[in-house]
Enzyme design. Structure first.
Site, PDB file in Angstrom:
ATOM      1  CD  GLU A 161      -5.044   0.771   6.635  1.00  0.00           C
ATOM      2  OE1 GLU A 161      -5.308   1.981   6.870  1.00  0.00           O
ATOM      3  OE2 GLU A 161      -4.111   0.445   6.635  1.00  0.00           O
ATOM      4  CB  SER A 190       2.384   6.649   4.618  1.00  0.00           C
ATOM      5  OG  SER A 190       1.388   6.225   5.428  1.00  0.00           O
ATOM      6  CD  GLU A 232      -2.069  10.987  19.450  1.00  0.00           C
ATOM      7  OE1 GLU A 232      -1.979  10.017  18.324  1.00  0.00           O
ATOM      8  OE2 GLU A 232      -1.313  10.812  20.355  1.00  0.00           O
ATOM      9  CB  SER A 268       3.745  -3.390   5.653  1.00  0.00           C
ATOM     10  OG  SER A 268       3.755  -2.346   6.638  1.00  0.00           O
ATOM     11  CD  GLN A 317      -2.540   1.205   2.899  1.00  0.00           C
ATOM     12  OE1 GLN A 317      -2.109   0.300   3.871  1.00  0.00           O
ATOM     13  NE2 GLN A 317      -3.569   1.936   2.912  1.00  0.00           N
TER      14      GLN A 317
HETATM   15  C1  FAD Z   1       3.716  -0.801  11.768  1.00  0.00           C
HETATM   16  C2  FAD Z   1       3.380   0.131  10.385  1.00  0.00           C
HETATM   17  C3  FAD Z   1       3.214  -0.321   9.298  1.00  0.00           C
HETATM   18  C4  FAD Z   1       2.641   0.693   8.153  1.00  0.00           C
HETATM   19  N1  FAD Z   1       2.251   0.324   6.902  1.00  0.00           N
HETATM   20  C5  FAD Z   1       1.862   1.290   6.094  1.00  0.00           C
HETATM   21  C6  FAD Z   1       1.678   0.786   4.802  1.00  0.00           C
HETATM   22  O1  FAD Z   1       2.062  -0.442   4.361  1.00  0.00           O
HETATM   23  N2  FAD Z   1       1.521   1.506   3.810  1.00  0.00           N
HETATM   24  C7  FAD Z   1       1.291   2.893   4.019  1.00  0.00           C
HETATM   25  O2  FAD Z   1       0.943   3.771   3.171  1.00  0.00           O
HETATM   26  N3  FAD Z   1       1.538   3.414   5.538  1.00  0.00           N
HETATM   27  C8  FAD Z   1       1.937   2.453   6.318  1.00  0.00           C
HETATM   28  N4  FAD Z   1       2.041   2.736   7.587  1.00  0.00           N
HETATM   29  C9  FAD Z   1       2.126   4.397   8.004  1.00  0.00           C
HETATM   30  C10 FAD Z   1       1.067   4.803   8.691  1.00  0.00           C
HETATM   31  O3  FAD Z   1      -0.276   4.751   8.209  1.00  0.00           O
HETATM   32  C11 FAD Z   1       1.214   6.371   9.490  1.00  0.00           C
HETATM   33  O4  FAD Z   1       2.580   6.031  10.164  1.00  0.00           O
HETATM   34  C12 FAD Z   1      -0.041   6.949  10.144  1.00  0.00           C
HETATM   35  O5  FAD Z   1      -0.747   7.509   9.433  1.00  0.00           O
HETATM   36  C13 FAD Z   1       0.408   8.241  10.957  1.00  0.00           C
HETATM   37  O6  FAD Z   1       1.475   9.032   9.925  1.00  0.00           O
HETATM   38  P1  FAD Z   1       2.893   9.627  10.277  1.00  0.00           P
HETATM   39  O7  FAD Z   1       3.779   8.533  10.840  1.00  0.00           O
HETATM   40  O8  FAD Z   1       3.166  10.144   9.181  1.00  0.00           O
HETATM   41  O9  FAD Z   1       2.529  10.430  11.381  1.00  0.00           O
HETATM   42  P2  FAD Z   1       2.280  12.085  11.528  1.00  0.00           P
HETATM   43  O10 FAD Z   1       1.057  11.981  10.778  1.00  0.00           O
HETATM   44  O11 FAD Z   1       3.108  12.850  11.160  1.00  0.00           O
HETATM   45  O12 FAD Z   1       1.771  12.128  13.211  1.00  0.00           O
HETATM   46  C14 FAD Z   1       2.807  12.514  13.979  1.00  0.00           C
HETATM   47  C15 FAD Z   1       1.993  12.949  15.241  1.00  0.00           C
HETATM   48  O13 FAD Z   1       1.116  13.786  15.255  1.00  0.00           O
HETATM   49  C16 FAD Z   1      -0.224  13.490  15.701  1.00  0.00           C
HETATM   50  N5  FAD Z   1      -1.276  14.042  14.714  1.00  0.00           N
HETATM   51  C17 FAD Z   1      -1.074  14.304  13.415  1.00  0.00           C
HETATM   52  N6  FAD Z   1      -2.212  14.924  12.792  1.00  0.00           N
HETATM   53  C18 FAD Z   1      -2.908  15.323  14.070  1.00  0.00           C
HETATM   54  C19 FAD Z   1      -4.254  15.978  14.126  1.00  0.00           C
HETATM   55  N7  FAD Z   1      -4.834  16.643  13.283  1.00  0.00           N
HETATM   56  N8  FAD Z   1      -4.603  16.003  15.303  1.00  0.00           N
HETATM   57  C20 FAD Z   1      -3.997  15.441  16.601  1.00  0.00           C
HETATM   58  N9  FAD Z   1      -2.751  14.860  16.361  1.00  0.00           N
HETATM   59  C21 FAD Z   1      -2.478  14.844  15.178  1.00  0.00           C
HETATM   60  C22 FAD Z   1      -0.205  11.962  15.280  1.00  0.00           C
HETATM   61  O14 FAD Z   1      -1.182  11.368  16.255  1.00  0.00           O
HETATM   62  C23 FAD Z   1       1.186  11.617  15.969  1.00  0.00           C
HETATM   63  O15 FAD Z   1       1.238  11.405  17.269  1.00  0.00           O
HETATM   64  C24 FAD Z   1       2.538   1.999   8.613  1.00  0.00           C
HETATM   65  C25 FAD Z   1       3.032   2.366  10.039  1.00  0.00           C
HETATM   66  C26 FAD Z   1       3.481   1.427  10.786  1.00  0.00           C
HETATM   67  C27 FAD Z   1       3.457   2.036  12.157  1.00  0.00           C
END
Ligand code: FAD
Length: 385
Positions: A248, A133, A370, A165, A130
């Protein structure tokens, strides 16, 4: 509420339980962590395991007959996941394909795309990832910057994805990219299928704190994606991405069973421990796992009745992921210094410590806690933004 499963679902459970008792490799059924010499070998093993499950039509029991499933519905899928976890069977490795890509293509794909891709997802002939991100677009996916520029009968795609992933093993990816750079946010995003072996696709594994490298950075440098790989209409990708994301969340029977078994581990550890203060935490954990079960049943009931899940599915994700972290914290407390042991010296061959580290990610993937709270506040409780 009717708290029983239908006779057809119970028949399926009995048949699957018998199948699993014969087919789950002994080293998994014991409950200790199973070590593979490398991730490549682990992946090859899991791919073959899914093939075996699929040969006996256990993968995608809820998919329609037309696409290789049993057409057995949401209840059967729930039971499948429950029984797999109960038997400690290795997971279905192509779960992005089965759980996310399949339903998205069934709803929005062309007939040709369905015929070409769907059945091969179940057998694991093709592995999917997928590509959503990005470094600057996680919780807010509409900030994505990957560009897809139309050039004759191809899109030329350039950008970077992250946390993808199993990308290093994937044959195809579902990608969201901006086809109209002038449009902002959710407008101008398109959804397409990328051949992960195409020139210009570079996958770089990322090491996680478990020591494994299940997810990756994916760099796309002028990758040519045929226009025939567009899913739905150009510029309408955001709506299709919502279908993918909705799948999901929802019920989490697998997580329920995993945490029920973790509770059994915890109870055993607490019995052996001289720390009487653990008792309260064990009782709290038992209550929380029971609540998770009831939450799951409520959601399953809605699915079986054909009712949409909507934003309430955020409850399930939020609840089980935070419950998981509390439960794992208590397990670590019960293990004490033994939690730091590795290899064959470690309790359960290190499974409990691995699990503790892995589930730190649960409050991040599939939407952070969050973000789930925002959804519940705004769309369920009607609070102001
Ligand atoms: C094990 C694992 C597997 C994954 N696999 C995939 C995959 O296969 N494909 C894929 O596309 N993605 C994948 N992801 C990504 C996952 O979907 C993202 O990590 C997730 O959506 C959070 O985005 P970010 O890491 O950019 O954090 P950010 O969005 O940058 O967030 C950082 C912090 O800010 C907070 N925050 C952000 N916006 C807000 C808001 N509006 N209000 C309050 N707090 C907020 C968040 O809660 C977090 O604590 C995976 C993640 C993990 C951990």
């Amino acid at each position: 509420m009717d708290l029983t499963f239908s006779p057809a679902a119970e028949d399926l459970r009995a048949e699957l339980r018998a199948w699993l008792s014969v087919n789950v490799p002994r080293e998994f059924a014991s409950g200790d962590a199973v070590e593979f010499p490398s991730l490549d070998e682990e992946f090859a093993f899991l791919r073959a395991w899914q093939g075996r499950l699929a040969r006996d039509r256990w993968v995608g029991v809820h998919w329609p007959h037309a696409y290789g499933g049993r057409g057995a519905g949401a209840e059967a899928n729930y039971i499948f996941q429950e029984e797999m976890a109960r038997a400690r069977a290795p997971e279905v490795i192509n779960r992005i394909g089965v759980n996310l890509v399949g339903p998205s293509l069934m709803h929005h794909g062309s007939e040709e795309q369905k015929q070409r891709y769907l059945a091969r997802i179940l057998s694991c002939a093709d592995v999917w990832c997928q590509l959503f991100s990005e470094p600057g677009a996680g919780s807010d996916l509409t900030a994505l910057r990957t560009l897809a520029v139309r050039d004759g009968d191809v899109y030329r795609v350039t950008g970077q994805k992250v946390w993808t992933s199993w990308a290093q093993y994937a044959d195809y990816g579902i990608l969201i990219a901006r086809t109209d750079p002038a449009a902002t946010k959710a407008r101008g995003i398109s959804y397409m299928i990328v051949d992960m072996r195409a020139p210009g696709v570079e996958v770089r594994p990322l090491r996680q704190m478990t020591g494994s490298s299940e997810f990756n950075e994916v760099f796309l440098d002028d990758v040519r994606v045929p226009v025939a790989n567009l899913v739905g209409e150009e510029g309408k990708g955001w709506e299709i991405a919502q279908t993918t994301l909705a799948h999901e969340r929802g019920t989490a029977p697998r997580q329920l069973v995993i945490h029920r078994m973790l509770l059994e581990d915890l109870t055993r550890l607490a019995r052996e421990s001289s720390d009487a203060s653990l008792r309260e935490s064990v009782a709290a954990a038992a209550i929380e796992v029971e609540i998770a079960k009831l939450d799951n049943w409520r959601t399953l009931t809605r699915l079986v009745r054909g009712e949409p899940l909507g934003p309430e599915s955020s409850f399930i994700k939020l609840y089980w992921s935070e419950m998981s972290q509390r439960l794992h914290d208590t397990v670590m407390r019960a293990l004490g210094p033994r939690a730091a042991l590795v290899g064959s010296d470690a309790p359960a061959n290190g499974r409990l410590a691995d699990s503790y580290l892995y589930y730190r990610a649960a409050s991040i993937f599939a939407g952070t806690s969050e973000v789930q709270r925002n959804i519940i506040a705004q769309r369920v409780l009607g609070l102001p933004r």
